[in-house]
Design a protein around this motif. Structure first.
Motif, short mmCIF file in Angstrom:
data_model
loop_
_atom_site.label_atom_id
_atom_site.label_comp_id
_atom_site.label_asym_id
_atom_site.label_seq_id
_atom_site.Cartn_x
_atom_site.Cartn_y
_atom_site.Cartn_z
N GLY A 299 25.97 11.95 -0.57
CA GLY A 299 26.66 11.47 -1.77
C GLY A 299 25.84 11.59 -3.05
O GLY A 299 26.23 11.03 -4.09
N LEU A 300 24.70 12.30 -3.00
CA LEU A 300 23.91 12.41 -4.23
C LEU A 300 24.55 13.43 -5.16
O LEU A 300 25.06 14.46 -4.72
N THR A 301 24.48 13.12 -6.43
CA THR A 301 25.08 14.04 -7.40
C THR A 301 24.01 14.42 -8.43
O THR A 301 22.93 13.83 -8.46
N GLY A 302 24.35 15.40 -9.24
CA GLY A 302 23.45 15.76 -10.34
C GLY A 302 22.25 16.59 -9.93
O GLY A 302 21.34 16.83 -10.71
N LYS B 193 19.54 11.65 7.91
CA LYS B 193 20.71 12.14 8.62
C LYS B 193 21.96 11.34 8.19
O LYS B 193 21.95 10.11 8.28
N PRO B 194 23.00 12.01 7.72
CA PRO B 194 24.18 11.26 7.27
C PRO B 194 24.68 10.31 8.36
O PRO B 194 24.73 10.67 9.53
N GLY B 195 24.99 9.10 7.97
CA GLY B 195 25.49 8.11 8.92
C GLY B 195 24.39 7.33 9.61
O GLY B 195 24.66 6.34 10.29
N SER B 196 23.13 7.75 9.47
CA SER B 196 22.03 6.99 10.11
C SER B 196 21.82 5.69 9.34
O SER B 196 22.24 5.54 8.18
N LEU B 197 21.11 4.75 9.99
CA LEU B 197 20.81 3.49 9.30
C LEU B 197 19.96 3.74 8.07
O LEU B 197 20.09 3.07 7.05
N LYS B 198 19.07 4.76 8.17
CA LYS B 198 18.24 5.09 7.00
C LYS B 198 19.11 5.54 5.83
O LYS B 198 18.93 5.09 4.70
N ALA B 199 20.06 6.46 6.12
CA ALA B 199 20.90 6.98 5.04
C ALA B 199 21.74 5.84 4.44
O ALA B 199 21.77 5.65 3.22
N ILE B 200 22.39 5.08 5.32
CA ILE B 200 23.30 4.02 4.83
C ILE B 200 22.53 2.98 4.01
O ILE B 200 22.90 2.63 2.89
N ASN B 201 21.41 2.51 4.59
CA ASN B 201 20.68 1.43 3.92
C ASN B 201 19.91 1.90 2.71
O ASN B 201 19.69 1.14 1.77
N CYS B 202 19.48 3.17 2.71
CA CYS B 202 18.74 3.65 1.54
C CYS B 202 19.68 3.76 0.35
O CYS B 202 19.36 3.31 -0.75
N ILE B 203 20.86 4.32 0.59
CA ILE B 203 21.79 4.52 -0.53
C ILE B 203 22.31 3.18 -1.06
O ILE B 203 22.33 2.94 -2.27
N LYS B 204 22.64 2.29 -0.13
CA LYS B 204 23.12 0.97 -0.55
C LYS B 204 21.95 0.16 -1.17
O LYS B 204 22.11 -0.48 -2.21
N GLY B 205 20.80 0.23 -0.48
CA GLY B 205 19.63 -0.53 -0.94
C GLY B 205 19.13 -0.06 -2.29
O GLY B 205 18.61 -0.85 -3.09
N TYR B 206 19.27 1.22 -2.55
CA TYR B 206 18.85 1.80 -3.83
C TYR B 206 19.58 1.09 -4.97
O TYR B 206 18.97 0.62 -5.93
N HIS C 135 0.83 -1.21 0.00
CA HIS C 135 0.00 0.00 0.00
C HIS C 135 0.86 1.25 0.00
O HIS C 135 0.48 2.27 0.56
N ASN C 136 2.06 1.17 -0.55
CA ASN C 136 2.92 2.36 -0.46
C ASN C 136 2.90 3.16 -1.76
O ASN C 136 2.17 2.85 -2.70
N SER C 137 3.75 4.20 -1.81
CA SER C 137 3.71 5.12 -2.96
C SER C 137 4.49 4.60 -4.16
O SER C 137 4.45 5.21 -5.23
N GLY C 138 5.25 3.53 -3.95
CA GLY C 138 6.00 2.97 -5.08
C GLY C 138 7.17 3.84 -5.52
O GLY C 138 7.58 3.81 -6.68
N VAL C 139 7.72 4.60 -4.57
CA VAL C 139 8.84 5.48 -4.93
C VAL C 139 10.16 4.82 -4.53
O VAL C 139 10.29 4.25 -3.45
N ILE C 140 11.14 4.91 -5.43
CA ILE C 140 12.51 4.47 -5.11
C ILE C 140 13.20 5.73 -4.60
O ILE C 140 13.48 6.66 -5.36
N HIS C 141 13.41 5.79 -3.28
CA HIS C 141 13.99 7.00 -2.69
C HIS C 141 15.49 7.06 -2.91
O HIS C 141 16.17 6.03 -2.89
N SER C 142 15.97 8.30 -3.06
CA SER C 142 17.38 8.50 -3.40
C SER C 142 18.29 8.52 -2.18
O SER C 142 19.49 8.33 -2.30
N GLY C 143 17.73 8.80 -0.98
CA GLY C 143 18.56 8.96 0.22
C GLY C 143 18.71 10.41 0.61
O GLY C 143 19.53 10.76 1.45
#
Ligand SMILES: Cc1cc2nc3c(=O)[nH]c(=O)nc-3n(C[C@H](O)[C@H](O)[C@H](O)COP(=O)(O)OP(=O)(O)OC[C@H]3O[C@@H](n4cnc5c(N)ncnc54)[C@H](O)[C@@H]3O)c2cc1C
Length: 398
Positions: free
Chosen positions: A113-116, A57-70, A45-53
């Motif tokens: 670490g996002l670019t562009g 907060k840099p270094g948080s589990l969300k930041a680390i896992n989102c960027i790697k998981g992406y 039931h989610n929005s179906g978005v692939i989040h960029s990260g």
């Protein structure tokens, strides 16, 4: 007798089980899911978005896992032929007081670490989204869209091909533990296992409680997110993804416009307190669950602090005109008559006793169990990385 039993066939449980089997094919791994299909709750039931990260907060589990998981998710989708589209998104400030928050987000994205990225003025925003009104914003090229149910079906298929077992239609009602063995009990059956991994989403606190004697110190507070669909003849108003600047005090991103991978455009989700954990309709109430939410000291503190925001969300939930007004901040042309009621999802947001809505993912280890107790957005994007992390914790025990 199983080596590892994963409770919950949502995206986190499935990714975890898959990662365990990929790394240790000899282990006997079982997933127990109370529904008859995978991904029936948050994941489906989610929005179906692939989040960029961007937001985390840099270094948080969300930041680390989102960027790697992406990266892991995109590789997976590419390899398995799952449709996705990295269409990018714009984040739009519509009021002067949002500009400093927007600038902060831009910096945070760079730190992650996002670019562009592209900072945009009002005219620049309209080059990406011709119907948007904003004073400043930016474009994030990495953001994309995907169908997470399809992703889950593929995780499940691959897990089973590796010899993993999934038992559907079994609700875990108790776990009995001895020194190095647990008995996972469902309404119909029981399963002996060396390690339990709790990925029960909206019920992860309840399942975590089964794994320890002392009362656990957090509670899942369910927040429903409701969507409208834009009627087909008005979908030209949205090209891709349009997000507002989020309220930094609140863990949700604010109502946004999302083009869906399967076609169509959604607007939402809002964030209203749900009166039952799997309450997808406004008037769904479960008296005991609601009582447990209202009497949780942490929730009372959150309510005292954010009652004004909460009431505003509730009002927008019942008033389509108010919901439309929030959307008109981003696209003034959108009208109430352009919106068709859509679906809803319920977010599992962990809240500690002292009133903190947990911001980061939370993985709690116990002697015979690993509890994933807070896996809100972007956990779908991050699923393979969270799965990998939990798998590593689990495999250390074998
Ligand atoms: C409205 C909304 C929009 C979102 N948008 C996005 C997005 O665009 N991008 C993104 O990355 N993330 C998004 N998220 C977050 C993401 O969907 C969740 O973080 C993710 O799906 C969590 O997965 P999960 O496996 O932990 O939970 P769930 O998908 O809820 O799975 C838990 C499973 O456990 C099962 N279960 C529970 N109790 C028991 C029991 N006792 N016995 C057996 N089984 C049990 C449930 O039936 C369920 O299938 C959104 C979430 C919501 C609600």
């Amino acid at each position: 007798m199983y080596d590892i039993t994963v409770i919950g066939g949502g995206i986190v449980g499935l990714a975890t089980a898959l990662k365990i089997k990929e790394q240790s094919p000899h282990l006997k791994v079982l997933i127990i899911e109370k529904e008859h299909e995978v991904a029936m709750h948050q994941t489906g039931h989610n929005s179906g978005v692939i989040h960029s990260g961007l937001y985390y907060k840099p270094g948080s589990l969300k930041a680390i896992n989102c960027i790697k998981g992406y990266k892991m998710l995109i590789d997976f989708a590419e390899k398995e032929g799952i449709p996705y589209d990295l269409c990018g998104k714009i984040v739009v400030a519509t009021r002067p007081e949002q500009v400093s928050i927007l600038d902060g987000l831009y910096e945070r994205g760079k730190q992650n670490g996002l670019t562009g990225f592209k900072m945009l003025d009002a005219a620049g925003l309209r080059e990406y989204e011709p119907h948007v009104q904003g004073i400043k914003g930016f474009f994030v090229p990495q953001t994309g869209i995907i169908n997470y149910k399809v992703v889950c079906e593929k995780y499940a298929e691959k897990f089973q091909k590796l010899g993993g077992q999934i038992n559907m239609g079994q609700r875990v009602i108790e776990i009995r533990q001895s020194d190095n063995l647990s008995m996972v009990i469902t309404a119909q059956n029981y399963f002996e296992t060396k390690l339990v991994i709790n990925c029960a989403g909206l019920y992860s606190d309840k399942v975590a409680q089964f794994t320890q004697q002392t009362p656990i110190d957090l509670r899942i507070i369910p927040f429903r997110g409701e969507y409208f669909e834009i009627k087909p003849e008005k979908q030209y108003l949205v090209k891709n993804l349009i997000y507002p600047v989020p309220d930094p005090n609140f863990p949700f991103l604010g109502v946004h416009f999302t083009r869906m991978i399967g076609g169509g455009v959604e607007a939402g989700p809002n964030a209203v307190l749900a009166f039952r954990r799997e309450g997808y309709k406004k008037l769904d109430i479960h008296a005991r669950e609601l009582w447990k939410t209202l009497t949780w000291p942490g929730f009372q503190k959150v309510a005292a602090k954010y009652w004004r925001t909460g009431l505003g969300e509730m009002y927008r939930s019942f008033s389509k005109a108010a919901f439309t007004k929030a959307l008109q901040e981003l696209i003034p042309e959108i009208q109430e008559s352009d919106l068709i009621p859509g679906g809803a999802g319920v977010r599992a947001q962990a809240c500690d006793r002292s009133g903190g809505l947990l911001d980061d993912f939370s993985i709690i280890e116990r002697p015979n169990a690993i509890n994933v107790c807070n896996a809100p957005s972007p956990a779908a994007t991050s699923s393979l990385s969270i799965g990998q992390t939990v798998a590593e914790l689990a495999l250390k025990r074998f």
